[in-house]
Design an enzyme around this catalytic site. Structure first.
Site, PDB file in Angstrom:
ATOM      1  NE  ARG A  52      13.609  53.424  74.610  1.00 64.40           N
ATOM      2  CZ  ARG A  52      13.735  54.031  73.455  1.00 64.40           C
ATOM      3  NH1 ARG A  52      12.745  54.739  72.935  1.00 64.40           N
ATOM      4  NH2 ARG A  52      14.855  53.952  72.775  1.00 64.40           N
ATOM      5  N   GLY A  53      15.367  56.534  75.828  1.00 60.48           N
ATOM      6  CA  GLY A  53      16.002  57.256  74.732  1.00 60.48           C
ATOM      7  C   GLY A  53      16.651  58.495  75.322  1.00 60.48           C
ATOM      8  CB  ALA A  54      20.085  59.844  75.040  1.00 63.46           C
ATOM      9  NE  ARG A  95      18.155  53.288  81.317  1.00 62.59           N
ATOM     10  CZ  ARG A  95      17.912  53.011  80.028  1.00 62.59           C
ATOM     11  NH1 ARG A  95      17.080  53.760  79.323  1.00 62.59           N
ATOM     12  NH2 ARG A  95      18.507  51.985  79.447  1.00 62.59           N
ATOM     13  CD  GLN A 222      15.106  48.872  73.882  1.00 66.09           C
ATOM     14  OE1 GLN A 222      15.379  47.776  73.418  1.00 66.09           O
ATOM     15  NE2 GLN A 222      15.679  49.318  74.988  1.00 66.09           N
ATOM     16  CG  ASP A 263      22.031  55.925  75.184  1.00 62.22           C
ATOM     17  OD1 ASP A 263      21.913  55.187  74.200  1.00 62.22           O
ATOM     18  OD2 ASP A 263      21.080  56.247  75.908  1.00 62.22           O
ATOM     19  CG  ASN A 273      22.961  53.474  70.304  1.00 56.92           C
ATOM     20  OD1 ASN A 273      22.202  54.226  70.919  1.00 56.92           O
ATOM     21  ND2 ASN A 273      22.551  52.755  69.275  1.00 56.92           N
ATOM     22  CE  LYS A 274      19.239  49.716  74.543  1.00 59.30           C
ATOM     23  NZ  LYS A 274      19.310  49.498  76.022  1.00 59.30           N
TER      24      LYS A 274
HETATM   25  O1  MRU Z   1      17.762  51.628  76.815  1.00 63.33           O
HETATM   26  P1  MRU Z   1      17.180  52.652  75.885  1.00 63.33           P
HETATM   27  O2  MRU Z   1      15.972  52.174  75.175  1.00 63.33           O
HETATM   28  O3  MRU Z   1      16.974  53.986  76.553  1.00 63.33           O
HETATM   29  O4  MRU Z   1      18.324  52.846  74.799  1.00 63.33           O
HETATM   30  C1  MRU Z   1      18.129  53.826  73.825  1.00 63.33           C
HETATM   31  C2  MRU Z   1      19.194  53.899  72.829  1.00 63.33           C
HETATM   32  O5  MRU Z   1      20.174  53.194  72.876  1.00 63.33           O
HETATM   33  C3  MRU Z   1      19.045  54.961  71.791  1.00 63.33           C
HETATM   34  O6  MRU Z   1      19.646  54.576  70.592  1.00 63.33           O
HETATM   35  C4  MRU Z   1      19.704  56.257  72.285  1.00 63.33           C
HETATM   36  O7  MRU Z   1      19.232  56.618  73.543  1.00 63.33           O
HETATM   37  C5  MRU Z   1      19.518  57.379  71.344  1.00 63.33           C
HETATM   38  S1  MRU Z   1      17.889  57.988  71.336  1.00 63.33           S
HETATM   39  C6  MRU Z   1      17.784  59.225  70.198  1.00 63.33           C
END
Ligand code: MRU
Length: 372
Positions: A52-54, A95, A222, A263, A273-274
Site C-alpha cells: 500500500r501507499g501510492a 483501488r 498505518q 494519493d 490522503n488517508k
Molecule cells: O490506504 P493506504 O495505506 O494505501 O493509504 C496511504 C496513504 O494515505 C499515504 O499517505 C499515501 O499513499 C502516500 S504514500 C507516500
C-alpha cells in the site's frame, strides 16, 4: 540484526515470474515476505493493503503487468496490446484513489507502444499512430524486455524522487523540531525513504534532534503499525498518539511542522490522503502550524480539476466495527461510514513538496507551471 528498513517494499523476482512484497498487514509483529504470481494475487495484495501507499502501489502495478504479460500467447501486436490493456484494467480496478496505480499502468502501456514503433516499426505511419498486425515484425521478446526495464525504472525513479523530496523537505525543518505525520507515507509506502518521512530520515542522518509524532490512523492503523515501526527502527525519537489527540498536541506547542503524504493531488492543489488528514490540516491552520503535503509529480493528476472530482475509496464496515478487537465493538446492523481517504482543501496546505521543489499557492498556477 536486520531491521524493517533493510527489506525491499516491492521487488521483481524475474526467475520466479513473481513480485515480492512485505505483507504489511502482518506488521509490526511479523515481517513476512510473500511472492505474488497471478493477477488475482496481485489484485488482492493491493486491495487488502498487503502492499500500500501510492508510490508502492504504482511500482507493484508496473512489475505486476510485466509478470502477467510474460507468458502471453499473443501472436500479433494487436493481440498483445489487447491482452495488455485487459490486464492493466483489471489491476487498475483494485483501488481507485491513488493515481500512481493508473499512472504506472499507463506509463507501461505507452512505453510498449513507443518501443513497438521505434524498434519494430509497428504502429507508426505518416498519419500518426496506427496499429498494424504484421506477424513478422511482431516480436514479443523485444516488448517484454522493454516492459521489464520500464518497471525497474519506475522503481529506481521512485527512490530518486523520494530522496529529492527529502532534500527539499529538509529545508523546512530545524534542529529540535516536533513533527506530526498521519498514516504511513514512509519507506513502506515507497521503495526507500518515503515521501513525508524522507525529510525526517535526512534530518536524523544530519544529526538533528527531531521528535516525530505519529497519528495511529484509524481504522487500519498505518501510523501505529507502520510509521511508528519504521521511524522507531531507524532510531528516530518517535511518539504515537490516537488520532483524536492531535489537536491537543498542536495546541500544546509541541508541533512545529506537519508532513503528510498524498494519493492524488488535483490540478488546483486539493490533495486526497488517508482519512483524517483534512482534520489535521484544519486544526493546524487554527494553530498556525505549517502543513506540508509531500507528493511526487506522479501523484499530481492534472486531469482531475479539483478535489471534488477525486474518486474516494469506500471500504468495508468491519474495518471499523471488528478489526483489531477481540469482539465486535459496535451494535449489529448499525450504519458505518468508512471512506479510506479525504480531501484537504488547497487553502489549508502551506506547500506541496515535490522532487522539483516546493510548490506554493496559487496551486493552479504553480502546478500548471510544473507540468509545462
Ligand atoms: O490506504 P493506504 O495505506 O494505501 O493509504 C496511504 C496513504 O494515505 C499515504 O499517505 C499515501 O499513499 C502516500 S504514500 C507516500
Amino acid at each position: 540484526m536486520k531491521s524493517i528498513l533493510d527489506y525491499e517494499t516491492v521487488s521483481l523476482i524475474d526467475e520466479d515470474d513473481a513480485l515480492e512484497i512485505i505483507d504489511q498487514t502482518r506488521l509490526p509483529g511479523t515481517i513476512e515476505v510473500i511472492r505474488l504470481h497471478t493477477g488475482e494475487e496481485i489484485w488482492n495484495a493491493i486491495y487488502l493493503l498487503q502492499v500500500r501507499g501510492a508510490p508502492a502501489i504504482g511500482v507493484t502495478a508496473g512489475f505486476g503487468l510485466y509478470i502477467l504479460m510474460k507468458h502471453t500467447g499473443a501472436e500479433t501486436y494487436d493481440e498483445f496490446m489487447k491482452e495488455l490493456s485487459e490486464k492493466s484494467d483489471y489491476l487498475n480496478s483494485s483501488r481507485p484513489t491513488a493515481v500512481n496505480l493508473s499512472w504506472a499502468l499507463k506509463r507501461m502501456e505507452e512505453h510498449v507502444k513507443k518501443v513497438a514503433g521505434t524498434e519494430l516499426g509497428i504502429g507508426l505511419d505518416d498519419s500518426g499512430f496506427k496499429a498494424i498486425t504484421n506477424a513478422e515484425a511482431f516480436n514479443k521478446e523485444v516488448l517484454l524486455t522493454a516492459m521489464r526495464k520500464e518497471s525497474e525504472l519506475i522503481k529506481a525513479e521512485d527512490i530518486e524522487v523520494c530522496k529529492k523530496i527529502g532534500e527539499y523537505g529538509l529545508e523546512l525543518i530545524k534542529d529540535g523540531d516536533g513533527i506530526l505525520t498521519h498514516c504511513n507515507a514512509g519507506q513502506l509506502a515507497t521503495c526507500k525513504y518515503g515521501t513525508a518521512t524522507a525529510p525526517m530520515y535526512l534530518a536524523h542522518e544530519k544529526g538533528y534532534k527531531i521528535k516525530v509524532y505519529c497519528d495511529e490512523t484509524r481504522p487500519l492503523l498505518q501510523g501505529a503499525r507502520l510509521t511508528a515501526f519504521e521511524l522507531h527502527s531507524a532510531g528516530i525519537d518517535t511518539t504515537l498518539l490516537c488520532d483524536n489527540m492531535s489537536a491537543s498536541l498542536m495546541k500544546s506547542g509541541a508541533i512545529n511542522a506537519i508532513f503528510v503524504g498524498c494519493d492524488r493531488v488535483a490540478a488546483n492543489g486539493d490533495a486526497a490522503n488517508k482519512i483524517g488528514t483534512s482534520v489535521v490540516a484544519t486544526v493546524a491552520k487554527r494553530y498556525g502550524i505549517p502543513f506540508y503535503v509531500c507528493a511526487p509529480t506522479s501523484t499530481i493528476d492534472i486531469n482531475t480539476k479539483t478535489g471534488d472530482d477525486i474518486n474516494i475509496e469506500q471500504r468495508k464496515p468491519e474495518e471499523v466495527t471488528e478489526m483489531w478487537y477481540k469482539e465486535r465493538m459496535a451494535p449489529e446492523g448499525v450504519n458505518v461510514y468508512n471512506p479510506a481517504f479525504d480531501v484537504t482543501d488547497n487553502e489549508l496546505i502551506t506547500g506541496i513538496v515535490t522532487e522539483h521543489g516546493v510548490l506554493h499557492a496559487p496551486y493552479t498556477e504553480s502546478i500548471a507551471k510544473l507540468f509545462s
